[in-house]
Write a protein that holds these residues in place. Structure first.
Motif, short mmCIF file in Angstrom:
data_model
loop_
_atom_site.label_atom_id
_atom_site.label_comp_id
_atom_site.label_asym_id
_atom_site.label_seq_id
_atom_site.Cartn_x
_atom_site.Cartn_y
_atom_site.Cartn_z
N ILE A 144 0.81 -1.22 0.00
CA ILE A 144 0.00 0.00 0.00
C ILE A 144 0.84 1.27 0.00
O ILE A 144 0.53 2.23 -0.72
CB ILE A 144 -0.99 -0.01 1.19
CG1 ILE A 144 -2.19 -0.90 0.86
CG2 ILE A 144 -1.50 1.40 1.49
CD1 ILE A 144 -3.21 -0.99 1.98
N SER A 163 1.64 2.83 -3.40
CA SER A 163 0.56 3.12 -4.34
C SER A 163 0.54 4.57 -4.82
O SER A 163 0.27 4.85 -5.99
CB SER A 163 -0.79 2.77 -3.70
OG SER A 163 -1.00 3.53 -2.51
N MET A 194 3.25 5.16 -7.42
CA MET A 194 2.89 4.47 -8.65
C MET A 194 1.84 5.26 -9.42
O MET A 194 1.92 5.40 -10.65
CB MET A 194 2.34 3.08 -8.32
CG MET A 194 3.35 2.13 -7.70
SD MET A 194 4.53 1.48 -8.91
CE MET A 194 3.46 0.39 -9.84
N ALA A 195 0.85 5.81 -8.70
CA ALA A 195 -0.22 6.56 -9.37
C ALA A 195 0.33 7.82 -10.02
O ALA A 195 -0.07 8.19 -11.13
CB ALA A 195 -1.31 6.91 -8.35
N VAL A 240 -2.91 2.60 -13.23
CA VAL A 240 -2.55 1.74 -12.10
C VAL A 240 -3.78 1.02 -11.56
O VAL A 240 -3.73 -0.18 -11.24
CB VAL A 240 -1.88 2.58 -10.99
CG1 VAL A 240 -1.66 1.74 -9.73
CG2 VAL A 240 -0.55 3.15 -11.48
N ALA A 291 -4.29 -2.91 -11.46
CA ALA A 291 -4.54 -3.52 -10.15
C ALA A 291 -5.73 -4.48 -10.23
O ALA A 291 -5.68 -5.59 -9.67
CB ALA A 291 -4.80 -2.44 -9.10
N ALA A 315 -3.65 -3.94 -2.85
CA ALA A 315 -2.94 -2.80 -2.26
C ALA A 315 -2.99 -1.58 -3.16
O ALA A 315 -2.95 -0.44 -2.69
CB ALA A 315 -1.49 -3.19 -1.98
N MET A 316 -3.04 -1.79 -4.48
CA MET A 316 -3.14 -0.67 -5.41
C MET A 316 -4.59 -0.20 -5.57
O MET A 316 -4.84 0.97 -5.81
CB MET A 316 -2.60 -1.08 -6.79
CG MET A 316 -1.13 -1.46 -6.82
SD MET A 316 -0.02 -0.07 -6.46
CE MET A 316 0.70 -0.66 -4.91
N VAL A 321 -5.53 3.93 -4.70
CA VAL A 321 -5.60 4.53 -6.03
C VAL A 321 -7.05 4.78 -6.43
O VAL A 321 -7.37 5.77 -7.08
CB VAL A 321 -4.88 3.65 -7.07
CG1 VAL A 321 -5.01 4.23 -8.47
CG2 VAL A 321 -3.39 3.53 -6.71
N SER A 362 -1.87 12.19 -3.71
CA SER A 362 -1.43 10.80 -3.82
C SER A 362 -0.71 10.35 -2.55
O SER A 362 -0.91 9.24 -2.07
CB SER A 362 -0.53 10.61 -5.04
OG SER A 362 0.58 11.49 -4.99
N SER A 412 -2.01 7.36 0.19
CA SER A 412 -1.15 6.25 0.62
C SER A 412 -1.09 6.16 2.13
O SER A 412 -1.25 5.08 2.71
CB SER A 412 0.26 6.44 0.05
OG SER A 412 0.28 6.32 -1.34
N SER A 442 -4.65 5.26 3.66
CA SER A 442 -5.02 3.87 3.42
C SER A 442 -4.19 2.91 4.26
O SER A 442 -4.69 1.89 4.74
CB SER A 442 -4.85 3.53 1.93
OG SER A 442 -5.71 4.32 1.13
#
Length: 492
Positions: A87, A90, A93-94, A102, A106, A138-139, A143, A414, A418, A421
């Protein structure tokens, strides 16, 4: 948001002028936001359902694999550990690859892993595939939340978050009875195969209807932070999952928790020096985010224990079957659904601060009422308590999830998703641990090895007290906090 990142969000509905209301922009934005919310909610329902649906299928799966049923818990733990480890990555990555891309990948990873889990021939292969499922899950959660935040005008965020919170409330309640039904009358492999059509439809809908609004970032991935955070969260989640439940030796649980705390301290020291840490604790400087994190964590600890305590109490002390207990516990999910049209009206009338204070107290009291359940209660009365509890808990979750992002700058959304979450996942697991530990202590004080009705009563009172501690945290902000979201205006 609009298609251009530089375009300001539309005026809040509560303060918009007549000209603004007549503009077609707001209805278009609203329709897009609500469509995004429904698509994301369906994907998250799949994830939340899957995390609990296999619980009742484990004994049957153990026989199929020729494994010890006690060891099957590793299939649950592997998924939760994978969630905790991945997590934090994430948000980066986004930003790096785009939130829509993403999220779509996912769903694909989660669906593919479901296929593999459904075809597993041994416990070891199932564990590997569950880790892969955890990577996809997790994504999906952070996300998916990020997609909502970037595609929703602030004035519509509460209504959208009402749909977003639904999967987290319904999934854990529906999962066990659905898993038992599929396993009993069909095959345990269908527990995983039901994700296939949902996943395929989700990928198509994301591609067709969700706009990819992103915040470009040139920051490099924080590998050191990822290692420290992953080790810390993985160990803490394992320790919390096993404490007081007899799943692992006590020394192993204690050692794992100790390693998790030390790794967490190492990460905190590292994050202070890193320009773009995966989990950015400086976000806690924003008042509404801090209130949501502290209050939401305490509240989730209490609520997170319900799917663990209630079905067990109904089966062990009321003599009910898994299907009967599942039908009763479903009442809390029904209450959550009834709340959805009401959330915005309540927040507009009372504001975030007073709603979180009063509703938090009421929710905790309804949770404490569960301590009084006994076989002599009419079923209708139990249903009424659970229905009301689900209603008010859902309102509290909706308010916390919207409030958290009121003050967060767009460029830091973002990172905020993260962190939020990650904390959310740990707090829900902590709820199960607190419930299990309370049950164990109550049994030990009576000198019994099997839980009785009184032990469950003690456990419910403990988690209700923890949940009650969340309510006063809302006093740390003004009555007009997040008024653009709620439309509430009142002098302090």
């Amino acid at each position: 948001m609009t298609e251009s990142d530089s375009t300001p969000p539309p005026a809040p509905l509560a303060t918009a002028t007549g000209a603004a209301r007549s503009s077609p922009v707001v209805p278009v934005e609203r329709r897009r936001a609500r469509l995004t919310a429904m698509i994301v909610a369906c994907a998250l329902f799949m994830q939340n359902l899957d995390s609990t649906v296999i619980a009742t299928a484990l004994p049957t799966m153990a026989r199929a694999f020729g494994a010890d049923p006690v060891h099957m818990n590793v299939a649950l733990t592997a998924y939760l550990l994978s969630l905790a480890v991945f997590i934090p990555a994430s948000g980066w990555m986004a930003d790096r690859f785009g939130a829509r891309n993403v999220f779509r990948v996912a769903i694909a990873v989660f669906t593919l892993a479901s296929v593999l889990c459904g075809s597993a021939q041994s416990l070891s292969s199932l564990v590997v595939f569950r880790v892969l499922q955890g990577l996809g899950g997790a994504m999906m959660l952070p996300v998916g939340r990020l997609l909502l935040l970037r595609n929703t005008p602030k004035s519509d965020l509460v209504a959208v978050m009402a749909w977003f919170t639904t999967p987290s409330l319904i999934g854990p309640v529906v999962g066990p009875p659905l898993g038992g039904f599929l396993t009993t009358y069909f095959s345990w492999r269908l527990v995983f195969d039901i994700n296939i059509p949902i996943g395929i439809i989700g990928i198509v809908l994301v591609t067709l209807f969700i706009e990819d609004v992103r915040e470009p970032s040139d920051s490099r991935f924080d590998w050191v932070g990822f290692a420290f955070a992953g080790l810390s969260l993985g160990c803490l989640m394992f320790g919390l999952e096993t404490v007081g439940r007899g799943i692992a030796p006590e020394w192993l649980t204690g050692a794992t928790l100790g390693v998790g705390l030390l790794a967490g301290l190492a990460y905190a020291l590292h994050a202070r020096r890193h320009p773009a840490p995966l989990l950015d604790f400086t976000l806690l400087r924003y008042r509404t985010f801090l209130v949501s994190v502290i209050g939401g964590t305490l509240f989730r600890v209490g609520v997170g224990a319900i799917p663990f305590l209630l079905p067990m109490m109904l089966q062990l002390t009321f003599g009910q079957s898994a299907v009967q207990s599942g039908l009763i516990t479903f009442a809390s999910a029904a209450g959550a659904l009834v709340m959805k049209p009401v959330a915005m009206a309540v927040l507009r009338r009372f504001g975030f601060r007073d709603t979180l204070l009063c509703n938090g107290i009421l929710s905790a009291l309804l949770l404490a009422l569960c301590a009084g359940f006994n076989p002599g209660w009419p079923v209708v009365a139990i249903y009424a308590v659970l229905l009301a509890g689900g209603f008010f808990r859902s309102l509290q979750f909706t308010a916390y999830n919207a409030l958290a992002f009121d003050d967060i700058p767009r460029t830091r959304m973002s990172a905020a998703t993260s962190l939020y979450s990650t904390i959310q996942q740990v707090s829900l697991t902590l709820g199960i641990s607190v419930g299990a530990a309370s049950l164990t202590v109550a049994m030990a004080l009576r000198g019994e090895t099997a839980p009785g009705l009184g032990d469950f009563s003690v456990a419910f009172l403990v988690v209700a007290l923890v949940s009650l501690l969340a309510a006063p945290t809302s006093l740390g902000m003004s009555r007009n906090a997040a008024s653009e979201m709620s439309g509430h205006r009142q002098r302090d």
